[in-house]
Design a protein around this motif. Structure first.
Motif, PDB file in Angstrom:
ATOM      1  N   ASN A  12       0.843  -1.196   0.000  1.00 32.34           N
ATOM      2  CA  ASN A  12       0.000   0.000   0.000  1.00 32.34           C
ATOM      3  C   ASN A  12       0.880   1.249   0.000  1.00 32.34           C
ATOM      4  OD1 ASN A  12      -2.584  -1.421   0.347  1.00 32.34           O
ATOM      5  ND2 ASN A  12      -1.721  -2.012   2.313  1.00 32.34           N
ATOM      6  N   HIS A  16      -0.585   4.334   4.448  1.00 31.43           N
ATOM      7  CA  HIS A  16      -1.730   3.433   4.603  1.00 31.43           C
ATOM      8  C   HIS A  16      -1.289   2.198   5.385  1.00 31.43           C
ATOM      9  CE1 HIS A  16      -3.112   5.969   1.247  1.00 31.43           C
ATOM     10  NE2 HIS A  16      -4.304   5.744   1.779  1.00 31.43           N
ATOM     11  N   ASP A  17      -2.137   1.181   5.437  1.00 31.40           N
ATOM     12  CA  ASP A  17      -1.800  -0.036   6.184  1.00 31.40           C
ATOM     13  C   ASP A  17      -0.455  -0.594   5.717  1.00 31.40           C
ATOM     14  OD1 ASP A  17      -4.164   0.163   7.528  1.00 31.40           O
ATOM     15  OD2 ASP A  17      -5.091  -1.599   6.630  1.00 31.40           O
ATOM     16  N   ASP A  60      -3.871  -2.561  12.191  1.00 32.64           N
ATOM     17  CA  ASP A  60      -3.396  -2.166  10.866  1.00 32.64           C
ATOM     18  C   ASP A  60      -2.222  -3.019  10.376  1.00 32.64           C
ATOM     19  OD1 ASP A  60      -1.722  -0.990  12.790  1.00 32.64           O
ATOM     20  OD2 ASP A  60      -1.221   0.686  11.491  1.00 32.64           O
TER      21      ASP A  60
END
Length: 88
Positions: A12, A16-17, A60
């Motif tokens: 990603n 983001h994650d 996450d």
């Protein structure tokens, strides 16, 4: 100059994650570092994963586990999972 024996790519974008896919050239094998959102990876990519390393179990870093499990379920596939103390 020698060709690299693997490629590394973020699953990603940077904020983001988390997830890092290491794919070995000329082999049907890859490793994943952290299991953030894995929807950016194709089932073909996920089926190459042989080892998963989870740095810690914040959501996450682990939310993509079900995506990986769904793709691999019912196949003759073994995945080695590694994580911090208390992971299992």
């Amino acid at each position: 100059m020698a060709r690299p024996s693997f490629t590394a790519r973020l699953v990603n974008p940077p904020f983001h994650d988390p997830g890092l896919l290491i794919a070995f050239q000329y082999q049907r094998r890859a490793m994943l570092f952290d299991l953030g959102d894995l929807h950016a990876l194709s089932p073909r990519d996920l089926l190459k994963v042989s080892h998963v390393f989870v740095t810690h179990t914040h959501m996450d870093h682990f939310v993509g586990f079900d995506t990986l499990l769904r793709v691999c379920l019912g196949r003759e596939k073994q995945i080695h999972l590694f994580g911090p103390a208390g992971f299992f």
